[in-house]
Design an enzyme around this catalytic site. Structure first.
Site, PDB file in Angstrom:
ATOM      1  N   GLY A   1       0.876  -0.869   0.148  1.00  0.00           N
ATOM      2  CA  GLY A   1      -0.062  -0.113   0.076  1.00  0.00           C
ATOM      3  C   GLY A   1       0.455   1.053   0.046  1.00  0.00           C
ATOM      4  O   GLY A   1       0.497   2.159   0.309  1.00  0.00           O
TER       5      GLY A   1
ATOM      6  N   GLY B   1      -0.650   8.005   1.048  1.00  0.00           N
ATOM      7  CA  GLY B   1      -1.122   8.158   2.123  1.00  0.00           C
ATOM      8  C   GLY B   1      -0.144   7.263   3.134  1.00  0.00           C
ATOM      9  O   GLY B   1       1.152   7.956   2.783  1.00  0.00           O
TER      10      GLY B   1
ATOM     11  N   GLY C   1       1.830   4.550   3.615  1.00  0.00           N
ATOM     12  CA  GLY C   1       2.443   3.675   3.186  1.00  0.00           C
ATOM     13  C   GLY C   1       3.401   4.725   2.486  1.00  0.00           C
ATOM     14  O   GLY C   1       4.777   4.614   1.621  1.00  0.00           O
TER      15      GLY C   1
ATOM     16  N   SER D   1      -3.307  -0.331  14.681  1.00  0.00           N
ATOM     17  CA  SER D   1      -4.480   1.026  15.007  1.00  0.00           C
ATOM     18  C   SER D   1      -4.627   1.148  16.285  1.00  0.00           C
ATOM     19  O   SER D   1      -4.708  -0.329  17.020  1.00  0.00           O
ATOM     20  CB  SER D   1      -5.708   1.781  14.336  1.00  0.00           C
TER      21      SER D   1
ATOM     22  N   TYR E   1     -13.714  -3.633  11.570  1.00  0.00           N
ATOM     23  CA  TYR E   1     -11.650  -2.473  11.880  1.00  0.00           C
ATOM     24  C   TYR E   1     -11.014  -2.903  13.035  1.00  0.00           C
ATOM     25  O   TYR E   1     -10.498  -3.480  13.362  1.00  0.00           O
ATOM     26  CB  TYR E   1     -12.530  -1.518  11.590  1.00  0.00           C
TER      27      TYR E   1
HETATM   28  N1  LIG Z   1      -4.887   7.368   8.398  1.00  0.00           N
HETATM   29  C1  LIG Z   1      -5.351   6.704   9.938  1.00  0.00           C
HETATM   30  O1  LIG Z   1      -5.658   7.761  10.597  1.00  0.00           O
HETATM   31  C2  LIG Z   1      -5.369   5.599  10.562  1.00  0.00           C
HETATM   32  C3  LIG Z   1      -4.685   5.625  11.629  1.00  0.00           C
HETATM   33  C4  LIG Z   1      -4.611   4.352  11.896  1.00  0.00           C
HETATM   34  C5  LIG Z   1      -4.235   3.171  11.436  1.00  0.00           C
HETATM   35  N2  LIG Z   1      -3.744   3.596  10.379  1.00  0.00           N
HETATM   36  C6  LIG Z   1      -3.508   2.210   9.366  1.00  0.00           C
HETATM   37  O2  LIG Z   1      -2.671   2.634   8.565  1.00  0.00           O
HETATM   38  C7  LIG Z   1      -2.230   2.357   7.409  1.00  0.00           C
HETATM   39  C8  LIG Z   1      -2.844   2.772   6.359  1.00  0.00           C
HETATM   40  O3  LIG Z   1      -3.574   3.969   5.975  1.00  0.00           O
HETATM   41  P1  LIG Z   1      -3.678   4.907   5.252  1.00  0.00           P
HETATM   42  O4  LIG Z   1      -4.319   6.526   6.258  1.00  0.00           O
HETATM   43  O5  LIG Z   1      -2.544   5.569   4.843  1.00  0.00           O
HETATM   44  O6  LIG Z   1      -4.865   4.696   4.164  1.00  0.00           O
HETATM   45  P2  LIG Z   1      -4.858   5.135   2.631  1.00  0.00           P
HETATM   46  O7  LIG Z   1      -4.440   6.578   2.326  1.00  0.00           O
HETATM   47  O8  LIG Z   1      -6.378   4.742   2.059  1.00  0.00           O
HETATM   48  O9  LIG Z   1      -3.779   4.179   1.444  1.00  0.00           O
HETATM   49  C9  LIG Z   1      -4.247   3.081   1.470  1.00  0.00           C
HETATM   50  C10 LIG Z   1      -3.265   2.006   0.172  1.00  0.00           C
HETATM   51  O10 LIG Z   1      -3.216   0.616   1.047  1.00  0.00           O
HETATM   52  C11 LIG Z   1      -3.942   0.444  -0.830  1.00  0.00           C
HETATM   53  N3  LIG Z   1      -4.609  -0.711  -0.661  1.00  0.00           N
HETATM   54  C12 LIG Z   1      -5.938  -0.539  -0.189  1.00  0.00           C
HETATM   55  N4  LIG Z   1      -6.665  -1.841  -0.261  1.00  0.00           N
HETATM   56  C13 LIG Z   1      -6.071  -2.238  -1.232  1.00  0.00           C
HETATM   57  C14 LIG Z   1      -6.191  -3.669  -1.764  1.00  0.00           C
HETATM   58  N5  LIG Z   1      -7.575  -4.290  -1.514  1.00  0.00           N
HETATM   59  N6  LIG Z   1      -5.161  -4.332  -2.148  1.00  0.00           N
HETATM   60  C15 LIG Z   1      -4.065  -3.796  -2.453  1.00  0.00           C
HETATM   61  N7  LIG Z   1      -3.996  -2.353  -1.699  1.00  0.00           N
HETATM   62  C16 LIG Z   1      -4.619  -1.967  -1.421  1.00  0.00           C
HETATM   63  C17 LIG Z   1      -3.889   1.841  -1.716  1.00  0.00           C
HETATM   64  O11 LIG Z   1      -3.628   1.878  -2.598  1.00  0.00           O
HETATM   65  P3  LIG Z   1      -4.367   1.317  -4.815  1.00  0.00           P
HETATM   66  O12 LIG Z   1      -5.324   2.289  -3.977  1.00  0.00           O
HETATM   67  O13 LIG Z   1      -3.541   2.119  -5.172  1.00  0.00           O
HETATM   68  O14 LIG Z   1      -4.202   0.351  -4.490  1.00  0.00           O
HETATM   69  C18 LIG Z   1      -3.007   2.931  -0.126  1.00  0.00           C
HETATM   70  O15 LIG Z   1      -1.759   2.869  -1.259  1.00  0.00           O
HETATM   71  C19 LIG Z   1      -3.695   0.951   7.437  1.00  0.00           C
HETATM   72  O16 LIG Z   1      -3.495  -0.224   7.801  1.00  0.00           O
HETATM   73  C20 LIG Z   1      -4.602   1.690   8.305  1.00  0.00           C
HETATM   74  O17 LIG Z   1      -5.581   0.917   8.345  1.00  0.00           O
HETATM   75  C21 LIG Z   1      -4.485   4.387   9.386  1.00  0.00           C
END
Ligand SMILES: NC(=O)c1ccc[n+]([C@@H]2O[C@H](COP(=O)([O-])OP(=O)(O)OC[C@H]3O[C@@H](n4cnc5c(N)ncnc54)[C@H](OP(=O)(O)O)[C@@H]3O)[C@@H](O)[C@H]2O)c1
Length: 317
Positions: free
Chosen positions: A16, A20, A22, A145, A170
């Site tokens: 990912g 975001g 990643g 998380s 989640y």
């Molecule tokens: N944002 C927050 O506040 C927060 C807080 C706590 C934990 N987290 C954790 O942080 C991690 C990253 O979250 P983020 O906020 O950066 O999310 P994000 O902006 O939605 O990014 C998600 C990434 O995962 C990829 N992805 C999504 N669905 C996928 C699938 N089915 N197969 C392969 N790749 C997939 C997307 O790539 P494509 O769309 O290009 O495929 C994108 O690169 C997650 O595990 C989330 O639970 C986030």
């Protein structure tokens, strides 16, 4: 966050990495000199992200893999391609994750939150584990998380088929990330491969945008300005992936770059072993028993009946 070791000569896979946390993690690790591979579902989006990461880090060594990680066949193909491409793998950052207000089903007939957030990284890690061990010292860093604190693993309804709530699914999946990491660390004892897990903070990303709950959608514009930037959210995964300070640290949960106590449920070794076994069955891998289980089985003097389930079943640790 001082003392971040240079990553020159290291191969890192960030799942990912197209957006975001990643993507920001990939930028940070590439800037430290690592060869970084990112994954995403769409080739064009992933190539555009890789170009951004090269430009932002000043490091041309950024590779792209595509896979929908909610589909086990795609995770297996991805693992095969990574093994073909990298004779050594120093760090795996399990970052992919998502939130859905409504229940969705994957190509494998599983609930999507559990499949993508837990089973995807579980399967990928296990398929890459021998390469990580051969590359030791190596690290597996999993993005969980703070929501894991409210999580509960319902072994009678892992797929949320009786009642589904996006938040419950989640939180459970993120608790599964923590339990997986603690169990992985126990299984990797003595191999030189560490396993850590983290909360990145509340970060301004695309997270959950596909299928948001009404209340979150309404509140988001108000709270967005107070959220961390993706770069700030990436600080802890970058630290755990690269710093000499945590070179031998394993089986720990981190937030804000510091070790923290997780949900106490995650320290239940019996539940973690059960989750491992159930997950292995769901992804068609044969679970190698834990050291504790092996001792019990030796004492009983019989096979525990956990042999290969199919001709393609692979042994995992
Ligand atoms: N944002 C927050 O506040 C927060 C807080 C706590 C934990 N987290 C954790 O942080 C991690 C990253 O979250 P983020 O906020 O950066 O999310 P994000 O902006 O939605 O990014 C998600 C990434 O995962 C990829 N992805 C999504 N669905 C996928 C699938 N089915 N197969 C392969 N790749 C997939 C997307 O790539 P494509 O769309 O290009 O495929 C994108 O690169 C997650 O595990 C989330 O639970 C986030």
């Amino acid at each position: 966050m001082a003392d971040i070791a240079l990553m020159t000569g290291k191969n890192v896979l960030v799942t990912g990495g197209t957006a975001g946390i990643g993507k920001a993690t990939a930028v940070g690790l590439a800037a430290l000199g690592a060869r970084v591979a990112i994954t995403g579902r769409d080739r064009i989006r992933a190539e555009a992200a890789a170009a951004d990461i090269r430009a932002a880090s000043g490091n041309p060594a950024v590779d792209v893999f595509t896979a929908d990680m909610s589909a086990q066949a795609e995770v297996r193909r991805l693992a095969g391609e990574v093994l073909d491409a990298y004779p050594r793998l120093d760090v795996l950052v399990n970052n992919v994750g998502g939130f859905w207000a409504h229940r969705h089903i994957t190509a494998d007939g599983l609930e999507r939150t559990f499949a993508l957030n837990h089973l995807g990284p579980f399967l990928l890690t296990n398929l890459l584990l021998d390469r990580l061990k051969a590359s030791a010292p190596a690290r597996v860093v999993t993005v969980s998380s703070g929501a894991h604190a409210a999580g509960r693993i319902d072994f009678d309804d892992l797929q949320g088929s009786t009642t589904y709530s996006g938040q419950r699914a989640y939180s459970a999946s993120k608790l599964a990330n923590v339990m997986f990491t603690y169990e992985l660390a126990r299984r990797l004892d003595g191999t030189g491969v560490t396993a850590t897990v983290l909360h990145p903070g509340v970060v301004r990303t695309n997270f959950g945008a596909d299928d948001q709950a009404g209340l979150i959608k309404a509140m988001l514009p108000l709270v967005r300005p107070f959220m961390k930037t993706p770069a700030a959210g990436a600080a802890t995964p970058i630290y755990l992936a690269s710093s000499a300070q945590v070179e031998r640290v394993t089986g720990q949960y981190f937030a804000n770059g510091k070790p923290k106590t997780s949900n106490k449920v995650a320290y239940d070794t019996t539940a973690a072993a059960q989750l491992w076994k159930v997950s292995a069955a769901l992804v068609g891998l044969t679970a190698v028993p834990t050291p504790a289980e092996r001792t019990t089985s030796d004492t009983r003097g019989h096979d525990d009946g956990d042999g290969p389930k199919t001709s393609t079943a692979r042994s995992i640790r």
